[in-house]
Design a protein around this motif. Structure first.
Motif, PDB file in Angstrom:
ATOM      1  N   ILE A  57     -37.549  73.753  -0.896  1.00 53.13           N
ATOM      2  CA  ILE A  57     -36.824  74.296   0.198  1.00 53.13           C
ATOM      3  C   ILE A  57     -36.170  72.983   0.618  1.00 53.13           C
ATOM      4  N   LYS A  58     -36.572  71.871   0.841  1.00 51.45           N
ATOM      5  CA  LYS A  58     -36.492  70.628   1.040  1.00 51.45           C
ATOM      6  C   LYS A  58     -35.176  70.088   0.169  1.00 51.45           C
ATOM      7  N   THR A  59     -35.370  70.312  -1.151  1.00 49.56           N
ATOM      8  CA  THR A  59     -34.324  69.730  -2.069  1.00 49.56           C
ATOM      9  C   THR A  59     -32.966  70.648  -1.938  1.00 49.56           C
ATOM     10  N   VAL A  60     -33.252  71.960  -1.971  1.00 53.61           N
ATOM     11  CA  VAL A  60     -32.106  72.887  -1.499  1.00 53.61           C
ATOM     12  C   VAL A  60     -31.309  72.620  -0.404  1.00 53.61           C
TER      13      VAL A  60
ATOM     14  N   LYS B 117     -27.253  71.296 -10.664  1.00 53.25           N
ATOM     15  CA  LYS B 117     -28.596  71.262 -11.271  1.00 53.25           C
ATOM     16  C   LYS B 117     -29.869  70.952 -10.158  1.00 53.25           C
ATOM     17  N   THR B 118     -29.392  70.124  -9.096  1.00 51.67           N
ATOM     18  CA  THR B 118     -30.276  69.586  -8.293  1.00 51.67           C
ATOM     19  C   THR B 118     -30.594  70.873  -7.268  1.00 51.67           C
ATOM     20  N   ILE B 119     -29.800  71.525  -6.998  1.00 54.56           N
ATOM     21  CA  ILE B 119     -29.660  72.726  -5.862  1.00 54.56           C
ATOM     22  C   ILE B 119     -30.575  73.733  -6.918  1.00 54.56           C
ATOM     23  N   MET B 120     -29.978  74.127  -8.016  1.00 48.99           N
ATOM     24  CA  MET B 120     -30.482  75.302  -8.640  1.00 48.99           C
ATOM     25  C   MET B 120     -32.163  75.019  -8.974  1.00 48.99           C
ATOM     26  N   ASP B 121     -32.299  73.771  -9.562  1.00 46.36           N
ATOM     27  CA  ASP B 121     -33.621  73.342  -9.630  1.00 46.36           C
ATOM     28  C   ASP B 121     -34.703  73.606  -8.449  1.00 46.36           C
ATOM     29  N   GLY B 122     -33.981  73.410  -7.426  1.00 49.81           N
ATOM     30  CA  GLY B 122     -34.785  73.670  -6.110  1.00 49.81           C
ATOM     31  C   GLY B 122     -34.829  75.037  -6.243  1.00 49.81           C
TER      32      GLY B 122
ATOM     33  N   PHE C 149     -25.350  74.037  10.585  1.00 48.55           N
ATOM     34  CA  PHE C 149     -26.155  75.125  10.580  1.00 48.55           C
ATOM     35  C   PHE C 149     -27.496  75.053   9.868  1.00 48.55           C
ATOM     36  N   SER C 150     -27.899  74.079   9.564  1.00 50.74           N
ATOM     37  CA  SER C 150     -29.341  73.837   9.105  1.00 50.74           C
ATOM     38  C   SER C 150     -30.511  73.038  10.159  1.00 50.74           C
ATOM     39  N   PRO C 151     -31.604  73.667  10.094  1.00 57.09           N
ATOM     40  CA  PRO C 151     -32.309  72.935  11.121  1.00 57.09           C
ATOM     41  C   PRO C 151     -32.819  71.756  10.895  1.00 57.09           C
ATOM     42  N   THR C 152     -32.708  71.191   9.628  1.00 56.71           N
ATOM     43  CA  THR C 152     -32.973  70.065   9.077  1.00 56.71           C
ATOM     44  C   THR C 152     -31.501  69.167   8.904  1.00 56.71           C
ATOM     45  N   LYS C 153     -30.525  69.365   9.587  1.00 55.16           N
ATOM     46  CA  LYS C 153     -29.359  68.794   9.417  1.00 55.16           C
ATOM     47  C   LYS C 153     -29.504  67.250   9.741  1.00 55.16           C
TER      48      LYS C 153
ATOM     49  N   GLY D  16     -29.550  69.077  -0.738  1.00 54.57           N
ATOM     50  CA  GLY D  16     -28.582  69.413  -1.663  1.00 54.57           C
ATOM     51  C   GLY D  16     -27.483  70.013  -1.286  1.00 54.57           C
ATOM     52  N   TRP D  17     -27.619  71.238  -0.413  1.00 60.02           N
ATOM     53  CA  TRP D  17     -26.576  72.015   0.121  1.00 60.02           C
ATOM     54  C   TRP D  17     -25.727  71.245   1.023  1.00 60.02           C
ATOM     55  N   GLU D  18     -26.615  70.370   1.829  1.00 65.22           N
ATOM     56  CA  GLU D  18     -25.910  69.898   3.225  1.00 65.22           C
ATOM     57  C   GLU D  18     -25.030  68.594   2.465  1.00 65.22           C
ATOM     58  N   LEU D  19     -25.290  68.117   1.466  1.00 69.02           N
ATOM     59  CA  LEU D  19     -24.819  66.927   0.769  1.00 69.02           C
ATOM     60  C   LEU D  19     -23.295  67.699   0.078  1.00 69.02           C
ATOM     61  N   VAL D  20     -23.499  68.754  -0.445  1.00 70.10           N
ATOM     62  CA  VAL D  20     -22.248  69.440  -0.913  1.00 70.10           C
ATOM     63  C   VAL D  20     -21.183  69.646   0.283  1.00 70.10           C
TER      64      VAL D  20
END
Lengths: 369, 374
Positions: A264-267, A239-244, A312-316, A270-274
Motif C-alpha cells: 500500500i505504501k509503494t502504491v 511497474k512500481t505502482i502495478m507491482d505494488g 488527497f492522500s493521508p500519507t501525503k 508511487g502514485w503521489e510521485l506521478v
C-alpha cells in the motif's frame, strides 16, 4: 531509542517463547506467489469502472466547449456530477447508486459544484476570450483552441484534473487503503467479490485506470493510468505502482498483512510521485509556451489540477499549506475557484517548479518532465 | 538515566514474561480485593444520580422557558430561553458518559446530541410539521436542533433577527411547534432516564459486581471510554480537519450557532476526569477508578498508571481550555491549536482504553467509528 525497541522486542520474544508448548508452535511462513497480472480470483470493481465511465463522459462534454459557440448546460453538468440519469444524457448505462459526487472528498464537493457552474457560464461566451472576457482562445500557431474564463483559466481542465485527485486518487489512497475499509474481514469469501479485504483492495485498484496486464498492455489506460504512463520514462512509475497492486493483492490472499501494508505504501508513494511529476510536466509546458495565452492557460490549468490533487492522500508528502503556496504562485490564489492565469509571471512559475521538485526530491530531473 | 530506562524496559519485559507464563494455580490478577460495591455506590450516588438530577432540572427549566417564549415571544423571553438552553447543554456534558441501562434504553445520547444538525432536514420537518422523533439516529433533534432554532435559524445570532422568525415569519407557528416538539422530546427522555435511575436502576447497578460484560465496572469503563472517543472525534477531531486530510471543517463543531463549543468541550473533559477520580460536582474526591488502579499497583513508564492518566488529563484540559469560543472562528483563523489539542486528547486513549481496562480485567465491548459502506 532504537536499542530500547530492540530490547522490548527481545523481551517480547522471550515471553513468547518461554510459554510455548512443544506441540503448538508452528510458525507459518506466508507462502503465496505474486502473479504478473491482476488476474486474481473473485476480483470485482464494477462501481469504479462505472464512475470512471461517468467521468470520461463528463470530460468529453466539458471539452466540447473548446469549440467556439458551444454552450454547456449547467444543469446537465450538475446532473452528470451527481448521476441524475434523467438529465445527464449519458451515452452508457450506469447504476443509480453509483455517482461521482458522493465519492468526491466531502469537504470539497461544493467546490466542484461551483466550478461546474462557472464553466457553464464561461461557455456561454460567443466572442474570443481575452484578459477580462471569457471565450475560446486560439493558440499563436492557430492549432489549438481552448475555452478560457475571463481570468485565462481552462476550467474544464481544472475540474477534470482536480477531480482525478479528489475522487479517484482520494478513493484509493484515502479511503480503500485506510483502516476503515482495508482492515476488515479476510476469511469469508463471497463469490465474485472475495473477502471484504480483497474487495476493498480491488476497489482501490479499480480507480487507477489500467487493464489487468498493465504495463505490458497500455491499451485503454485512462486518467491516472494514462499519466503514470506519461511519467514512466522519468519515474518508472508503471511497474512500481502495478507491482505494488499485485504484491498487495497477493499478500491479502496469502494472509500476509505486513506485506500488504508495504505494498500500500509503494502504491501511495508511487502514485503521489506521478501527480507531482505531472504537475512539473505542465509547469514546464506553461513556461515553454509562456507567450501563448491559449497554450499557457491550458497547461497551467492542468498544473493547478494536479497540484491540487496532491492533498488527497493521508500519507501525503507536503501539507495543504504547501499546496496552497504552489497554487498561489501559479494562479495567484490559494483557491482553485479564483485562479488568474493572465497575471502569471515566469519567476513565480519557476519558483513553484523549484519548490515542488525539491519537496519531492526530483530537483535533478525537474526539466525532464 | 539511560541505564534506568534500560532497567525499566527489562522489568517490563520481565513482567510480560511472568504474566504470560502464569499457571492456573497462581493468583488471578482479576480477583483483587478492591471493593467494587463501594466504587459503584460512590459513582452512582455522587456522580451519576446528581448528574441526571441536574440535567433533569435544567431541562425542566428549558421546558418552562420554551413555553414562556412560545406564549409570548419577545427578546426577553428568547434571551431567557437561550440561557436555559446553554445551561442544559452544559449539564448534558456531565451526563453523556453513562450511555448504558436507562440511557441506552431511550437512546439518550443520539436523541440529545447528534451533531452537526442537518439543517435542511430540520427546515423540511418544520415546513411539513413532522414533529415526531421516533428515530434516534437522525440529526434533526436534541440540543443541536435547538442550537439552530435559537441562534442560527435567521442566519444571524442577533436576538431581534432571530425573534422575527417566531413573530413575523409566515411559518412562525410551525417554528414554534417544532421548537416545542424538540424540547419536549428532550424532556421526556431525560425524565425517563432520571426516573429509572432513582427508582430501581441504582440498586441493581451497585449490586452488579464482577468483570464480565454487563457488570457495572464494565459499563462504567466502556461508557467512559466510548464517550471520550466520541468527544475526541466529534467535538475536536472532525472540525480540526485531522480526520479529513487536514481540511478544517469549522462548521462541524458542537454548538456551532450558539458558539459555546469550547466551553462544552472543557465541561465534557472535566466530567471525564471526575468520573475517573470518583469526584462529585463540588470537588469531593471519593472512590474512583484511580483508587482501583492504586490497589492493583498499576504502573506505566516508571510511574503509576494513575499519575500518567492524571497528567494526561491535565495536558488535554489545558489544551482544550486554550481554544477560544467560538471554536469555529478559532479554527477558521488557525486550526493548529485545535490540532494540538486533538493530539493531547489522543495520547490519553491508550492509557484509558488499553492499559486501564487490561489491568482491571475489563474488555472494551463497544465498536467505535463505524465506517460507511461501499
Amino acid at each position: 531509542m532504537k536499542s530500547q525497541i530492540f530490547l522490548l522486542f527481545i523481551a517480547g520474544l522471550l515471553a513468547f517463547s518461554s510459554c510455548k508448548k512443544d506441540d503448538d508452535m508452528e510458525i507459518e511462513e506466508p507462502t503465496y506467489t505474486i502473479p504478473t497480472t491482476y488476474n486474481f480470483e473473485n476480483v470485482s470493481y464494477g462501481g469504479q469502472t462505472q464512475r470512471i465511465g461517468m467521468l470520461t463522459e463528463m470530460k468529453a462534454y466539458m471539452k466540447s466547449a473548446n469549440t467556439s459557440g458551444t454552450a454547456l448546460d449547467a444543469s446537465k453538468l450538475a446532473a452528470m456530477f451527481a448521476n441524475d440519469a434523467a438529465n445527464a444524457g449519458w451515452a452508457a448505462t450506469y447504476e443509480d447508486s453509483k455517482q461521482i459526487r458522493s465519492k468526491t472528498f466531502g469537504p470539497v464537493q461544493v467546490t466542484f459544484d461551483d466550478l461546474l457552474v462557472d464553466l457553464a457560464a464561461a461557455s456561454q461566451s460567443t466572442v474570443a476570450g481575452t484578459d477580462g472576457t471569457a471565450g475560446v482562445v486560439t493558440s499563436n500557431d492557430g492549432a489549438k483552441n481552448y475555452l478560457l474564463d475571463d481570468q485565462g483559466v481552462e476550467l474544464g481542465q481544472v475540474i477534470e484534473k482536480s477531480l482525478m485527485g479528489a475522487l479517484l486518487y482520494y478513493q484509493s489512497a484515502g479511503v480503500y487503503f485506510e483502516s476503515g475499509k482495508i482492515d476488515t474481514d479476510n476469511e469469508t469469501v463471497t463469490a465474485e467479490r472475495g473477502t471484504e479485504m480483497e474487495h476493498a483492495f480491488d476497489e482501490a485498484f479499480g480507480y487507477f485506470g489500467v487493464p489487468i496486464d498493465f504495463p505490458t498492455n497500455t491499451d485503454n489506460i485512462v486518467f491516472w493510468g494514462n499519466y503514470s504512463n506519461g511519467r514512466d520514462d522519468v519515474l518508472e512509475s508503471n511497474k512500481t505502482i502495478m507491482d505494488g497492486f499485485l504484491k498487495g493483492r497477493a499478500a491479502i490472499s496469502g494472509k500476509d498483512i505486513l506485506a500488504r501494508d508495504e505494498a500500500i505504501k509503494t502504491v501511495r508513494d508511487g502514485w503521489e510521485l506521478v501527480i507531482a511529476g505531472t504537475a512539473l510536466h505542465y509547469l514546464n509546458s506553461g513556461l515553454g509556451n509562456f507567450a501563448d495565452n491559449s497554450r499557457r492557460g491550458h497547461a497551467l490549468s492542468e498544473a493547478i489540477g494536479f497540484v491540487y490533487s496532491l492533498q488527497f492522500s493521508p500519507t501525503k508528502t507536503i501539507t495543504n499549506a504547501q499546496v496552497e503556496e504552489l497554487l498561489t504562485l501559479i494562479g495567484g490564489s490559494a483557491s482553485i475557484l479564483e485562479s488568474n492565469l493572465y497575471n502569471v509571471t515566469e519567476a513565480n512559475l519557476n519558483s513553484a517548479k523549484d519548490k515542488l521538485a525539491d519537496w519531492y526530491g526530483v530537483t535533478d530531473q525537474k526539466d525532464e518532465f | 538515566m539511560k541505564n534506568l530506562k534500560l532497567l525499566i524496559i527489562l522489568l517490563l519485559g520481565g513482567t510480560f514474561l511472568l504474566v504470560s507464563c502464569k499457571d492456573d494455580d497462581e493468583q488471578d490478577p482479576c480477583s483483587s480485593n478492591f471493593d467494587q460495591v463501594a466504587l459503584f455506590t460512590n459513582v452512582a450516588d455522587n456522580i451519576i444520580l446528581p448528574s441526571y438530577e441536574e440535567l433533569n432540572s435544567a431541562v425542566e427549566n428549558l421546558s418552562t422557558k420554551t413555553q414562556n417564549f412560545v406564549a409570548t415571544p419577545t427578546e426577553n423571553t428568547l434571551s431567557e430561553l437561550q440561557d436555559a438552553f446553554k445551561e442544559a447543554y452544559l449539564s448534558w456534558q456531565n451526563a453523556a458518559q453513562f450511555e448504558f441501562g436507562p440511557a441506552e434504553d431511550v437512546f439518550l445520547r443520539n436523541s440529545l446530541n447528534n451533531f452537526p444538525a442537518n439543517i435542511s432536514q430540520i427546515e423540511f420537518n418544520v415546513e411539513n410539521e413532522a414533529n415526531n422523533f421516533d428515530q434516534p439516529d437522525t440529526y434533526d433533534q436534541g440540543f443541536p436542533a435547538l442550537d439552530y432554532l435559537l441562534f442560527g435559524v435567521a442566519g444571524s445570532i442577533d436576538l431581534a433577527v432571530t425573534l422575527q422568525v417566531y413573530t413575523e415569519n409566515s411559518n412562525k407557528e410551525k417554528y414554534k411547534s417544532y421548537l416545542n416538539a424538540v424540547v419536549s422530546n428532550i424532556e421526556t427522555k431525560v425524565n425517563e432516564t432520571n426516573d429509572k435511575w432513582t427508582s430501581s436502576y441504582r440498586n441493581s447497578f451497585i449490586a452488579r459486581t464482577g468483570t464480565a460484560a454487563g457488570t457495572s465496572l464494565s459499563q462504567i469503563i466502556n461508557g467512559w471510554n466510548e464517550n471520550y472517543e466520541l468527544f475526541k472525534r466529534n467535538k475536536i477531531g472532525v472540525p480540526s480537519g485531522v480526520l479529513d486530510l487536514n481540511f478544517p471543517l469549522p462548521t462541524k463543531v458542537e454548538a456551532y450557532y450558539s458558539g459555546i463549543s469550547s466551553s462544552l468541550a472543557v465541561a465534557a473533559l472535566n466530567a471525564s476526569l471526575r468520573l475517573y477520580l470518583g469526584m462529585d460536582g463540588d470537588g469531593n474526591n471519593g472512590i474512583g477508578l484511580d483508587d482501583f488502579l492504586e490497589e492493583v499497583d498499576a504502573e506505566k513508564n516508571g510511574k503509576t498508571l494513575d499519575a500518567v492518566i492524571q497528567e494526561q488529563f491535565a495536558s488535554a484540559i489545558n489544551a482544550v481550555a486554550a481554544l477560544p469560543d467560538p471554536l469555529s472562528a478559532s479554527i477558521e483563523n488557525d486550526e493548529t491549536p485545535t490540532v494540538l489539542a486533538y493530539n493531547e486528547i489522543t495520547k490519553q486513549v491508550v492509557n484509558i482504553k488499553t492499559d486501564l481496562p487490561s489491568v482491571l480485567c475489563i474488555s472494551i465491548t463497544y465498536v467505535d467509528n463505524p465506517s460507511d459502506s461501499d
